[in-house]
Scaffold this motif. Sequence first.
Motif, PDB file in Angstrom:
ATOM      1  N   HIS A  67     -16.415  76.832 -33.410  1.00 29.62           N
ATOM      2  CA  HIS A  67     -16.417  78.214 -33.901  1.00 29.62           C
ATOM      3  C   HIS A  67     -15.984  78.363 -35.355  1.00 29.62           C
ATOM      4  CE1 HIS A  67     -17.291  79.829 -29.923  1.00 29.62           C
ATOM      5  NE2 HIS A  67     -16.391  78.982 -29.431  1.00 29.62           N
ATOM      6  N   THR A  68     -15.192  77.411 -35.856  1.00 24.39           N
ATOM      7  CA  THR A  68     -14.737  77.481 -37.255  1.00 24.39           C
ATOM      8  C   THR A  68     -14.891  76.095 -37.887  1.00 24.39           C
ATOM      9  OG1 THR A  68     -12.440  77.011 -36.623  1.00 24.39           O
ATOM     10  CG2 THR A  68     -13.092  79.344 -36.784  1.00 24.39           C
ATOM     11  N   TYR A  91      -3.958  82.101 -26.087  1.00 19.37           N
ATOM     12  CA  TYR A  91      -4.576  83.216 -26.811  1.00 19.37           C
ATOM     13  C   TYR A  91      -3.864  83.486 -28.131  1.00 19.37           C
ATOM     14  CZ  TYR A  91      -7.884  84.715 -23.226  1.00 19.37           C
ATOM     15  OH  TYR A  91      -8.939  84.775 -22.358  1.00 19.37           O
ATOM     16  N   GLU A 137      -5.627  83.262 -31.799  1.00 18.16           N
ATOM     17  CA  GLU A 137      -5.627  84.434 -32.666  1.00 18.16           C
ATOM     18  C   GLU A 137      -5.097  84.077 -34.050  1.00 18.16           C
ATOM     19  OE1 GLU A 137      -6.793  88.280 -33.389  1.00 18.16           O
ATOM     20  OE2 GLU A 137      -7.120  87.098 -31.569  1.00 18.16           O
ATOM     21  N   ALA A 197      -8.162  82.157 -35.635  1.00 17.18           N
ATOM     22  CA  ALA A 197      -9.375  82.948 -35.871  1.00 17.18           C
ATOM     23  C   ALA A 197      -9.142  84.380 -35.394  1.00 17.18           C
ATOM     24  CB  ALA A 197     -10.566  82.330 -35.147  1.00 17.18           C
ATOM     25  N   GLY A 251      -9.229  87.951 -34.131  1.00  9.86           N
ATOM     26  CA  GLY A 251     -10.307  88.733 -33.555  1.00  9.86           C
ATOM     27  C   GLY A 251     -11.326  87.934 -32.766  1.00  9.86           C
ATOM     28  N   ARG A 252     -11.182  86.614 -32.727  1.00 11.49           N
ATOM     29  CA  ARG A 252     -12.168  85.767 -32.049  1.00 11.49           C
ATOM     30  C   ARG A 252     -11.536  84.921 -30.943  1.00 11.49           C
ATOM     31  NH1 ARG A 252     -15.450  82.394 -36.304  1.00 11.49           N
ATOM     32  NH2 ARG A 252     -16.747  82.105 -34.440  1.00 11.49           N
ATOM     33  N   SER A 253     -10.342  85.285 -30.547  1.00  9.42           N
ATOM     34  CA  SER A 253      -9.617  84.437 -29.600  1.00  9.42           C
ATOM     35  C   SER A 253     -10.339  84.296 -28.260  1.00  9.42           C
ATOM     36  CB  SER A 253      -8.200  84.963 -29.380  1.00  9.42           C
ATOM     37  OG  SER A 253      -8.217  86.292 -28.923  1.00  9.42           O
ATOM     38  N   GLU A 254     -11.008  85.345 -27.794  1.00 14.12           N
ATOM     39  CA  GLU A 254     -11.679  85.274 -26.488  1.00 14.12           C
ATOM     40  C   GLU A 254     -12.718  84.150 -26.458  1.00 14.12           C
ATOM     41  OE1 GLU A 254     -11.301  86.807 -23.650  1.00 14.12           O
ATOM     42  OE2 GLU A 254      -9.844  88.368 -24.163  1.00 14.12           O
ATOM     43  N   GLU A 255     -13.571  84.086 -27.481  1.00 13.36           N
ATOM     44  CA  GLU A 255     -14.622  83.068 -27.481  1.00 13.36           C
ATOM     45  C   GLU A 255     -14.048  81.672 -27.680  1.00 13.36           C
ATOM     46  OE1 GLU A 255     -17.338  83.287 -30.902  1.00 13.36           O
ATOM     47  OE2 GLU A 255     -15.991  84.779 -31.772  1.00 13.36           O
ATOM     48  N   LEU A 256     -13.009  81.541 -28.513  1.00 14.18           N
ATOM     49  CA  LEU A 256     -12.395  80.233 -28.711  1.00 14.18           C
ATOM     50  C   LEU A 256     -11.708  79.739 -27.443  1.00 14.18           C
ATOM     51  CD1 LEU A 256     -12.887  81.017 -31.764  1.00 14.18           C
ATOM     52  CD2 LEU A 256     -10.900  79.573 -32.248  1.00 14.18           C
ATOM     53  N   THR A 295     -14.307  78.471 -24.906  1.00 20.64           N
ATOM     54  CA  THR A 295     -14.808  77.140 -25.261  1.00 20.64           C
ATOM     55  C   THR A 295     -13.754  76.076 -25.005  1.00 20.64           C
ATOM     56  OG1 THR A 295     -16.251  78.101 -26.946  1.00 20.64           O
ATOM     57  CG2 THR A 295     -15.763  75.755 -27.154  1.00 20.64           C
TER      58      THR A 295
END
Length: 213
Positions: free
Chosen positions: A32-33, A51, A55, A58, A60-65, A68
């Motif tokens: 993701h990054t 989580y 956060e 990344a 605002g993107r913790s859910e997708e990270l 994965t």
Amino acid sequence: MTYSYVLYDLDGTLLDTNELIISSFEHALGTHTPGAYTREDILPHMGAPLYEQMENFAPGRSEELVATYRRFNIEQHDTLVTAFPHVQDVLRELHEAGVKQAIVTSKMRLTTEMGLKLCGLTRYLDAVVTLDEVENHKPHPEPVLKAMELLGADPKSTLMVGDSPFDIGAGRAAGVATVGVKWSLRGEEGLREHRPDYLVGDMLELRQIILGD
């Protein structure tokens, strides 16, 4: 017996999950990054809730990270996880001596139970407190207090054992004695500055502290 109740962190304390955790972070962050973080960036955050860590990496993107991370972590779990030396023998001996033992971890229950089962530790435990059972996470005292409630523990007879400042801080906030394990990735000096009541080099040394022999 010096301590009748012993609470353990899981990852990095009883189970050598270090390579699994770092590899899972590298996979999630690389997906993701890409190119943004190295292994050295990951180490200082280990021990905090997942989580919260994602956060930080990344916002605002913790859910997708996290999604994965968890897919990879579960897939690779049984290949990369082992118990540290003497863990099973010491937990068995303490159990047979009447010591009440519990896990206090910031992991979710699914992977907590996977690790305990894989390494044959479940039978020696009287309680397990995971991410799913509390609102606040270490270093907040809630997980430690929850475990003590389940065990019927007296703070003066309780020991919190862990590999991170989060464990030491939670134990201290709950009013119990604390142990830092020298096999932590942070190293002995990385824990000493947080002033645990004890520092131990292996599980046999911890056993001596608990049983007072």
